[in-house]
Design a protein around this motif. Structure first.
Motif, mmCIF file in Angstrom:
data_model
loop_
_atom_site.group_PDB
_atom_site.id
_atom_site.type_symbol
_atom_site.label_atom_id
_atom_site.label_comp_id
_atom_site.label_asym_id
_atom_site.label_seq_id
_atom_site.Cartn_x
_atom_site.Cartn_y
_atom_site.Cartn_z
ATOM 1 N N THR A 43 0.830 -1.204 0.000
ATOM 2 C CA THR A 43 0.000 0.000 0.000
ATOM 3 C C THR A 43 0.867 1.257 0.000
ATOM 4 O OG1 THR A 43 -1.601 -1.273 1.302
ATOM 5 C CG2 THR A 43 -1.975 1.087 1.121
ATOM 6 N N GLU A 63 -8.017 -3.008 -3.981
ATOM 7 C CA GLU A 63 -7.368 -3.474 -2.759
ATOM 8 C C GLU A 63 -7.921 -4.836 -2.378
ATOM 9 O OE1 GLU A 63 -5.065 -2.549 -0.669
ATOM 10 O OE2 GLU A 63 -4.519 -0.638 -1.615
ATOM 11 N N ASP A 71 -6.756 -0.112 4.050
ATOM 12 C CA ASP A 71 -5.881 0.256 2.929
ATOM 13 C C ASP A 71 -6.660 1.043 1.872
ATOM 14 O OD1 ASP A 71 -3.810 -0.972 4.195
ATOM 15 O OD2 ASP A 71 -3.645 -2.674 2.817
ATOM 16 N N GLU A 116 -3.745 -4.622 -5.590
ATOM 17 C CA GLU A 116 -2.976 -5.077 -4.430
ATOM 18 C C GLU A 116 -3.536 -6.405 -3.956
ATOM 19 O OE1 GLU A 116 -2.381 -2.340 -1.139
ATOM 20 O OE2 GLU A 116 -1.948 -4.018 0.213
HETATM 21 MG MG MG Z 1 -1.780 -3.219 2.106
#
Ligand code: MG
Ligand code: ZN
Length: 220
Positions: A43, A63, A71, A116
């Motif tokens: 992140t 995310e 995040d 992510e």
């Molecule tokens: Mg993260």
């Protein structure tokens, strides 16, 4: 009898990854699957890269976490369009999850999409998400033996980021050994040593991303 079942699940994932890939190419979105162990700085890398690319590329973020939206809240506070996927315990993202998240993003307003992944160096690499590229983030405090212990992920990625370079004076980490292990597994992947705290090394990484986006537009 279990092997064919596994194969069916994977091929279904691959089919949906192909759909994600077509959709992203069609909207001229370059996408990067970011994998790492928990706490390596995925992140932080996204947030720092956004600063570095401000005015050059428009970023968006998906995310992936087992739970929470902390995040995603940080990314949203930085002004980027973001969707949080909570996997509800699953230790990796898969193509259907990403496909659903893509529905929620303003793809016309995004040049570069970071995905992510869940913090885990093992299974995320087995699930194609349909991204243009995949990377692994490793960090100085994790130790220089990560490529040795998790060869699959280091062999598969398009680039390796070694984060938290600012901690190098305080933590035993043999950077030459790390580079040698990565090179032995993956001769093509560039290694970007950087620090999201100090900004050292960020420029070369951002340059690689700009070139990746240009290549992705040639594919479209
Ligand atoms: Mg993260
Ligand atoms: Zn998993």
């Amino acid at each position: 009898m279990k092997v064919p079942v596994v194969r069916n699940i994977l091929s279904a994932n691959d089919r949906l990854a192909g759909e994600n890939r077509q959709k992203l190419l069609g909207r001229r979105v370059c996408s990067v699957n970011i994998m790492a162990s928990p706490g390596a700085g995925k992140t932080s890398l996204i947030l720092r890269t956004a600063e570095e690319l401000k005015g050059k590329l428009r970023l968006g973020v998906i995310e992936g976490d087992i739970a929470s939206r902390v995040d995603a809240d940080k990314v949203a506070a930085a002004g980027m369009p973001v969707v949080q996927i909570n996997t509800g315990g699953t230790c990796h993202l898969d193509a259907p999850m990403v496909g659903a998240a893509l529905e929620q993003l303003p793809l016309e307003e995004i040049d570069l999409l970071f995905i992510e992944n869940v913090g885990n160096l093992i299974c995320p690499v087995d699930f194609d998400l349909g991204t243009k590229a995949s990377i692994v983030v490793s960090s100085i405090p994790e130790g220089d033996d990560k490529p040795y212990k998790y060869p699959g992920i280091f062999a598969a990625v398009d680039a390796v980021v070694l984060n938290k370079l600012d901690l190098a004076p305080y933590v035993p980490f043999d950077r030459a050994a790390f580079r040698g292990l990565v090179a032995g597994l993956n001769a093509k992947a560039p290694i970007f040593e950087l620090s999201c705290s100090t900004g050292e090394g960020l420029a070369a990484w951002a340059e690689w991303l700009v070139a990746l986006v240009a290549r992705s537009r040639e594919d479209a």
